[in-house]
Design a protein around this motif. Sequence first.
Motif, PDB file in Angstrom:
ATOM      1  N   VAL A  67       4.401 -11.030  -0.781  1.00 41.89           N
ATOM      2  CA  VAL A  67       3.978 -12.274  -0.139  1.00 41.89           C
ATOM      3  C   VAL A  67       4.820 -12.535   1.103  1.00 41.89           C
ATOM      4  CG1 VAL A  67       3.821 -14.776  -0.420  1.00 41.89           C
ATOM      5  CG2 VAL A  67       3.110 -13.273  -2.278  1.00 41.89           C
ATOM      6  N   GLN A  68       6.096 -12.304   1.006  1.00 46.11           N
ATOM      7  CA  GLN A  68       6.986 -12.470   2.160  1.00 46.11           C
ATOM      8  C   GLN A  68       6.543 -11.569   3.309  1.00 46.11           C
ATOM      9  OE1 GLN A  68      11.065 -10.783   1.922  1.00 46.11           O
ATOM     10  NE2 GLN A  68      11.757 -12.891   2.249  1.00 46.11           N
ATOM     11  N   ASP A  69       6.179 -10.348   2.991  1.00 45.34           N
ATOM     12  CA  ASP A  69       5.704  -9.402   3.997  1.00 45.34           C
ATOM     13  C   ASP A  69       4.439  -9.918   4.672  1.00 45.34           C
ATOM     14  OD1 ASP A  69       5.538  -6.948   5.435  1.00 45.34           O
ATOM     15  OD2 ASP A  69       4.136  -6.163   3.940  1.00 45.34           O
ATOM     16  N   LEU A  70       3.487 -10.413   3.888  1.00 51.77           N
ATOM     17  CA  LEU A  70       2.254 -10.969   4.449  1.00 51.77           C
ATOM     18  C   LEU A  70       2.558 -12.168   5.330  1.00 51.77           C
ATOM     19  CD1 LEU A  70      -0.850 -11.217   4.619  1.00 51.77           C
ATOM     20  CD2 LEU A  70      -0.750 -12.597   2.527  1.00 51.77           C
TER      21      LEU A  70
ATOM     22  N   HIS B 218       0.818  -1.212   0.000  1.00 55.97           N
ATOM     23  CA  HIS B 218       0.000   0.000   0.000  1.00 55.97           C
ATOM     24  C   HIS B 218       0.856   1.268   0.000  1.00 55.97           C
ATOM     25  CE1 HIS B 218      -3.374  -2.623   0.645  1.00 55.97           C
ATOM     26  NE2 HIS B 218      -2.889  -3.054   1.795  1.00 55.97           N
ATOM     27  N   GLN B 219       2.147   1.114   0.280  1.00 53.32           N
ATOM     28  CA  GLN B 219       3.058   2.260   0.279  1.00 53.32           C
ATOM     29  C   GLN B 219       3.838   2.357  -1.025  1.00 53.32           C
ATOM     30  OE1 GLN B 219       2.526   4.046   2.977  1.00 53.32           O
ATOM     31  NE2 GLN B 219       1.256   2.371   3.771  1.00 53.32           N
ATOM     32  N   HIS B 220       3.573   1.463  -1.949  1.00 55.98           N
ATOM     33  CA  HIS B 220       4.337   1.376  -3.187  1.00 55.98           C
ATOM     34  C   HIS B 220       3.475   1.871  -4.351  1.00 55.98           C
ATOM     35  CE1 HIS B 220       7.247   0.071  -6.067  1.00 55.98           C
ATOM     36  NE2 HIS B 220       7.942  -0.617  -5.196  1.00 55.98           N
ATOM     37  N   ASP B 221       3.841   3.027  -4.918  1.00 58.07           N
ATOM     38  CA  ASP B 221       3.031   3.646  -5.958  1.00 58.07           C
ATOM     39  C   ASP B 221       3.007   2.860  -7.264  1.00 58.07           C
ATOM     40  OD1 ASP B 221       2.431   5.714  -4.248  1.00 58.07           O
ATOM     41  OD2 ASP B 221       4.051   7.006  -4.970  1.00 58.07           O
ATOM     42  N   SER B 222       3.965   1.953  -7.446  1.00 58.63           N
ATOM     43  CA  SER B 222       4.057   1.219  -8.707  1.00 58.63           C
ATOM     44  C   SER B 222       3.123   0.014  -8.773  1.00 58.63           C
ATOM     45  CB  SER B 222       5.498   0.750  -8.942  1.00 58.63           C
ATOM     46  OG  SER B 222       6.370   1.848  -9.060  1.00 58.63           O
ATOM     47  N   PHE B 223       2.455  -0.277  -7.665  1.00 66.76           N
ATOM     48  CA  PHE B 223       1.566  -1.433  -7.608  1.00 66.76           C
ATOM     49  C   PHE B 223       0.214  -1.023  -7.022  1.00 66.76           C
ATOM     50  CE2 PHE B 223       5.831  -3.058  -7.624  1.00 66.76           C
ATOM     51  CZ  PHE B 223       5.774  -4.168  -8.451  1.00 66.76           C
ATOM     52  N   LYS B 224      -0.795  -1.778  -7.399  1.00 66.92           N
ATOM     53  CA  LYS B 224      -2.133  -1.531  -6.861  1.00 66.92           C
ATOM     54  C   LYS B 224      -2.649  -2.820  -6.236  1.00 66.92           C
ATOM     55  CE  LYS B 224      -6.686   0.374  -7.830  1.00 66.92           C
ATOM     56  NZ  LYS B 224      -6.674   1.230  -6.639  1.00 66.92           N
TER      57      LYS B 224
ATOM     58  N   PHE C  15       9.218  -7.779  -6.514  1.00 66.20           N
ATOM     59  CA  PHE C  15       8.364  -7.095  -5.550  1.00 66.20           C
ATOM     60  C   PHE C  15       7.113  -7.899  -5.229  1.00 66.20           C
ATOM     61  CE2 PHE C  15      10.830  -3.174  -6.016  1.00 66.20           C
ATOM     62  CZ  PHE C  15      10.804  -2.723  -4.703  1.00 66.20           C
ATOM     63  N   LEU C  16       6.549  -8.572  -6.206  1.00 66.14           N
ATOM     64  CA  LEU C  16       5.372  -9.398  -5.917  1.00 66.14           C
ATOM     65  C   LEU C  16       5.720 -10.499  -4.918  1.00 66.14           C
ATOM     66  CD1 LEU C  16       3.708  -9.730  -9.432  1.00 66.14           C
ATOM     67  CD2 LEU C  16       3.037  -8.228  -7.548  1.00 66.14           C
TER      68      LEU C  16
ATOM     69  N   SER D 200      11.572 -14.591 -15.081  1.00 68.53           N
ATOM     70  CA  SER D 200      12.056 -13.256 -14.698  1.00 68.53           C
ATOM     71  C   SER D 200      12.396 -13.171 -13.216  1.00 68.53           C
ATOM     72  CB  SER D 200      11.000 -12.200 -15.047  1.00 68.53           C
ATOM     73  OG  SER D 200      10.726 -12.192 -16.432  1.00 68.53           O
ATOM     74  N   ASN D 201      12.355 -14.294 -12.534  1.00 65.51           N
ATOM     75  CA  ASN D 201      12.667 -14.325 -11.104  1.00 65.51           C
ATOM     76  C   ASN D 201      14.139 -14.670 -10.912  1.00 65.51           C
ATOM     77  OD1 ASN D 201      12.761 -14.799  -8.287  1.00 65.51           O
ATOM     78  ND2 ASN D 201      12.106 -16.936  -8.590  1.00 65.51           N
ATOM     79  N   ASN D 202      14.917 -13.721 -10.456  1.00 67.90           N
ATOM     80  CA  ASN D 202      16.340 -13.974 -10.217  1.00 67.90           C
ATOM     81  C   ASN D 202      16.749 -13.744  -8.762  1.00 67.90           C
ATOM     82  OD1 ASN D 202      16.351 -11.148 -10.060  1.00 67.90           O
ATOM     83  ND2 ASN D 202      17.129 -10.903 -12.144  1.00 67.90           N
TER      84      ASN D 202
END
Length: 263
Positions: A77-80, A38-44, A72-73, A140-142
């Motif tokens: 999930v890690q944050d949750l 919710h603090q990241h403007d690049s994602f909704k 970031f996605l 694309s996951n590195n």
Amino acid sequence: MDDKYLLYIDILGFKDLVDNDINKVKDLYQVIASLNVHQHDSFKAIVFSDTILIYNNFPTPDEKTKAYTVMFLCEFVQDLQHRLIGRNITFRAVITYGQFINYEINQIPCFYGAALIDAYLMEKEIPCTGLFITDRCNASNNIFRTQRYSDDLNFVFVTQNLHRLEYEGHSNGWLINELGLTRDVMAETLHIKFIFENMRNHSNPKVSTKYSATWNLYVNQYPKTLELFEQNSFNLNAIYPEIDWDEWLKLIPEDYSYIQEGG
């Protein structure tokens, strides 16, 4: 631009929460409202009932931007996962890519698309918990390690400190402390304990089977570390004796302190 990277998160056991403990539902929504996304403007993020949808609101024309988005996605999930420690709540999530459209008409949110349908159908067919990613997105996951799960899905390990335990040894607690990773190590360890105890003790055999499948994925990835956990009843002091874990465990709400029993 209709094509997006879409993270679909399903909170498991939501009906039981609503039926049996409405205060836990309110607490869950407070957790969701506090997430870093919710603090990241690049994602909704879109939240409805037991579902969280997160997607990028910027184009991804090159591999660098795609890798940034997928990273970031996974971190959301890690944050949750970390914020749910001690709440006896878990989730199943899928990262996919495709058409996803979101807009409002007279303040009514509209969201739909092939990616949403695909993620919904894939998630419902996974008899496991945790985060999964399609092959296309995983290309694309590195950052985060993965393990093949099915023809087009991979399990994502958002437990980077367990990798450190497994492959760098269990005697560098001072380094964890210096790097400021103590809270993350605790969260990952208690998450694994949560999976283990639900695998062993959950009253619903279907649910315990899902936790068993999750546990086996972790065992395959971290065999030495999980053996150490079992041998020491997930006692954090046995894992990193240099750290005062009792102080860190105070961060967990008293109502949920049972997760350290035997530790």
